[in-house]
Design a protein around this motif. Structure first.
Motif, PDB file in Angstrom:
ATOM      1  N   CYS A   1       0.841  -1.194   0.000  1.00 58.18           N
ATOM      2  CA  CYS A   1       0.000   0.000   0.000  1.00 58.18           C
ATOM      3  C   CYS A   1       0.880   1.249   0.000  1.00 58.18           C
ATOM      4  CB  CYS A   1      -0.875  -0.014   1.251  1.00 58.18           C
ATOM      5  SG  CYS A   1      -2.529   0.578   0.977  1.00 58.18           S
TER       6      CYS A   1
ATOM      7  N   CYS B   1      -4.243   3.697   5.486  1.00 60.99           N
ATOM      8  CA  CYS B   1      -5.675   3.607   5.763  1.00 60.99           C
ATOM      9  C   CYS B   1      -5.908   3.916   7.242  1.00 60.99           C
ATOM     10  CB  CYS B   1      -6.185   2.207   5.432  1.00 60.99           C
ATOM     11  SG  CYS B   1      -5.921   1.727   3.709  1.00 60.99           S
ATOM     12  N   GLN B   2      -6.930   4.725   7.515  1.00 60.93           N
ATOM     13  CA  GLN B   2      -7.225   5.153   8.875  1.00 60.93           C
ATOM     14  C   GLN B   2      -8.473   4.456   9.424  1.00 60.93           C
ATOM     15  OE1 GLN B   2      -7.087   9.523   9.289  1.00 60.93           O
ATOM     16  NE2 GLN B   2      -6.283   9.562   7.196  1.00 60.93           N
TER      17      GLN B   2
ATOM     18  N   GLY C   1      -9.482   0.920   8.532  1.00 62.03           N
ATOM     19  CA  GLY C   1      -9.552   0.552   7.120  1.00 62.03           C
ATOM     20  C   GLY C   1      -8.400  -0.368   6.748  1.00 62.03           C
ATOM     21  N   GLN C   2      -8.629  -1.190   5.742  1.00 54.15           N
ATOM     22  CA  GLN C   2      -7.613  -2.141   5.292  1.00 54.15           C
ATOM     23  C   GLN C   2      -7.197  -1.819   3.865  1.00 54.15           C
ATOM     24  OE1 GLN C   2      -6.306  -4.709   7.265  1.00 54.15           O
ATOM     25  NE2 GLN C   2      -7.441  -3.628   8.861  1.00 54.15           N
ATOM     26  N   CYS C   3      -5.924  -1.934   3.600  1.00 54.89           N
ATOM     27  CA  CYS C   3      -5.402  -1.713   2.260  1.00 54.89           C
ATOM     28  C   CYS C   3      -5.912  -2.826   1.344  1.00 54.89           C
ATOM     29  CB  CYS C   3      -3.878  -1.709   2.311  1.00 54.89           C
ATOM     30  SG  CYS C   3      -3.130  -1.361   0.718  1.00 54.89           S
TER      31      CYS C   3
ATOM     32  N   THR D   1      -5.738   2.082  -2.534  1.00 59.94           N
ATOM     33  CA  THR D   1      -7.151   1.858  -2.215  1.00 59.94           C
ATOM     34  C   THR D   1      -7.308   1.279  -0.812  1.00 59.94           C
ATOM     35  OG1 THR D   1      -7.527   1.343  -4.545  1.00 59.94           O
ATOM     36  CG2 THR D   1      -9.280   0.769  -3.017  1.00 59.94           C
ATOM     37  N   CYS D   2      -8.244   1.859  -0.067  1.00 60.60           N
ATOM     38  CA  CYS D   2      -8.572   1.354   1.266  1.00 60.60           C
ATOM     39  C   CYS D   2      -9.998   0.816   1.265  1.00 60.60           C
ATOM     40  CB  CYS D   2      -8.492   2.468   2.309  1.00 60.60           C
ATOM     41  SG  CYS D   2      -6.842   3.120   2.594  1.00 60.60           S
TER      42      CYS D   2
ATOM     43  N   CYS E   1     -12.907   0.549   3.781  1.00 56.55           N
ATOM     44  CA  CYS E   1     -13.229   1.183   5.064  1.00 56.55           C
ATOM     45  C   CYS E   1     -14.155   0.313   5.912  1.00 56.55           C
ATOM     46  CB  CYS E   1     -13.894   2.536   4.823  1.00 56.55           C
ATOM     47  SG  CYS E   1     -12.876   3.690   3.880  1.00 56.55           S
TER      48      CYS E   1
ATOM     49  N   THR F   1      -8.871   7.395   2.332  1.00 59.55           N
ATOM     50  CA  THR F   1      -8.097   6.723   3.381  1.00 59.55           C
ATOM     51  C   THR F   1      -8.951   6.434   4.614  1.00 59.55           C
ATOM     52  OG1 THR F   1      -7.319   8.831   4.290  1.00 59.55           O
ATOM     53  CG2 THR F   1      -5.923   7.774   2.611  1.00 59.55           C
ATOM     54  N   CYS F   2     -10.273   6.415   4.433  1.00 54.47           N
ATOM     55  CA  CYS F   2     -11.226   6.146   5.528  1.00 54.47           C
ATOM     56  C   CYS F   2     -11.153   7.219   6.609  1.00 54.47           C
ATOM     57  CB  CYS F   2     -10.996   4.754   6.125  1.00 54.47           C
ATOM     58  SG  CYS F   2     -10.970   3.429   4.903  1.00 54.47           S
TER      59      CYS F   2
END
Length: 97
Positions: free
Chosen positions: A2, A6-7, A10-12, A17-18, A20, A28-29
């Motif tokens: 990634c 991602c915040q 969230g997962q990459c 792209t994340c 969420c 990035t959520c």
């Protein structure tokens, strides 16, 4: 790998792209989602959590707050604004007509 962070859980799912978790959106959520929205200048600060502007309260910022209680059947309809019942007037509905 990634290339973004991602915040909020969230997962990459791709290089930029994340995916969420529920209640978050954005690249990035980073953006909270309030299902019912936030009214009267309120801001969605966490999933289904509004931070209300001054003078407003409740889950979606729809309830006005009056510093002084409205009397004689008056209703607080906007921050520090009473709407008086028939036959009453004044800032807090204490003046009989």
């Amino acid at each position: 790998p990634c290339t973004i962070v991602c915040q909020n859980g969230g997962q990459c799912t791709g290089p930029t792209t994340c995916g969420c978790t529920t209640g978050w959106s954005g690249d990035t959520c980073e953006t909270a989602v309030c299902t019912n929205g936030c009214d009267n200048g309120g801001t969605c600060t966490a999933p289904d959590t509004c931070t209300c502007a001054s003078g407003w309260s409740d889950a979606t910022c729809k309830t006005a707050a009056c510093t002084n209680d409205c009397q004689n059947g008056g209703q607080c309809t906007a921050p520090d604004t009473c709407t008086c019942a028939a036959g009453w007037s004044g800032a807090t509905c204490t003046l009989g007509q």
